[in-house]
Design an enzyme around this catalytic site. Sequence first.
Site, PDB file in Angstrom:
ATOM      1  N   ARG A  67       0.855  -1.193   0.000  1.00  0.00           N
ATOM      2  CA  ARG A  67       0.000   0.000   0.000  1.00  0.00           C
ATOM      3  C   ARG A  67       0.889   1.241   0.000  1.00  0.00           C
ATOM      4  NH1 ARG A  67      -4.398  -1.735   4.700  1.00  0.00           N
ATOM      5  NH2 ARG A  67      -5.356  -3.488   3.564  1.00  0.00           N
ATOM      6  N   ASP A  71       2.184   5.026  -0.250  1.00  0.00           N
ATOM      7  CA  ASP A  71       1.621   6.263   0.274  1.00  0.00           C
ATOM      8  C   ASP A  71       1.378   7.283  -0.827  1.00  0.00           C
ATOM      9  OD1 ASP A  71       1.653   5.341   2.895  1.00  0.00           O
ATOM     10  OD2 ASP A  71       3.635   6.166   3.319  1.00  0.00           O
ATOM     11  N   TYR A  95      12.434  -1.642  -3.370  1.00  0.00           N
ATOM     12  CA  TYR A  95      12.150  -0.230  -3.596  1.00  0.00           C
ATOM     13  C   TYR A  95      13.417   0.449  -4.091  1.00  0.00           C
ATOM     14  CZ  TYR A  95       7.683  -0.409  -1.076  1.00  0.00           C
ATOM     15  OH  TYR A  95       6.394  -0.685  -0.688  1.00  0.00           O
ATOM     16  N   ARG A 114      11.715   5.639   3.499  1.00  0.00           N
ATOM     17  CA  ARG A 114      11.877   7.090   3.509  1.00  0.00           C
ATOM     18  C   ARG A 114      12.628   7.561   4.752  1.00  0.00           C
ATOM     19  NH1 ARG A 114       6.035   9.287   2.889  1.00  0.00           N
ATOM     20  NH2 ARG A 114       7.137  11.272   3.276  1.00  0.00           N
TER      21      ARG A 114
END
Length: 256
Positions: free
Chosen positions: A50, A52, A111, A202
């Site tokens: 999911r 952001d 990622y 992040r």
Amino acid sequence: MPRYALKIEYDGRPFCGWQRQSALPSVQAAVEEALRRLEPDVGTIAAAGRTDAGVHATGQVATVDLSRDWTPFRLSEALNYHLKPAPVAILAAARVPEDFHARFSAIERRYMFRLIVRRAPLTFEAGQIWQVRQALDLESMREGARHLLGRHDFTTFRSSICQADSPVRTLDRLEVTAHPRADGTEYRFDVRARSFLHNQVRSFVGTLERVGAGAWRPEDVKAALEARDRAACGPVSPPSGLYLTHVGYPQDPFAD
């Protein structure tokens, strides 16, 4: 009912994130609305992650049950037609066993975070890469990243609203590379694990940027990790540079 896996690419800028939210545009809603143009009674789709608001994907995976027996090529072509003009594309579709699940069958997620050092404001890539102005030291960031590899309690590097049952995760890879460009230097953070905590990547990148800028020492990353305290984390990087690039499964459903 036949089950299909979809490999999805999207630009996260116009969306509140992957997950459907009332009155807000989401990637999930865009794909589900395209599916309903094909089969009005289609149910909810499940995704591997999911993402952001503002986060992009080049390899998101979702599963959906359909009533018709679609050929993968025809399904992807039809969905891409109905997705226009949203910045979402179905890169591939595949028929999968009924016990395959985009989220629960996954064994790896990858990622990539893109960061550029340049003085002039971004024009073409605004919202697709994080821009900073000060020079960064690559080796210092690599040294700091090494402290995060392996199995740890990542409380420091997860959002305070993270809903995961445990902060313990195994980080398999965090590689930082530099890519000179005519307009500056792009740094890429390649991150791999079975699963991630909310805002974990992040938080890593924001902290390592501080190391590269000289505001933190590489060993400060280790101290922050061992503190197991969200207050010990560096700044969280913006979502603009983050991409979900790959979801791994025991058998690749999209392999030829």
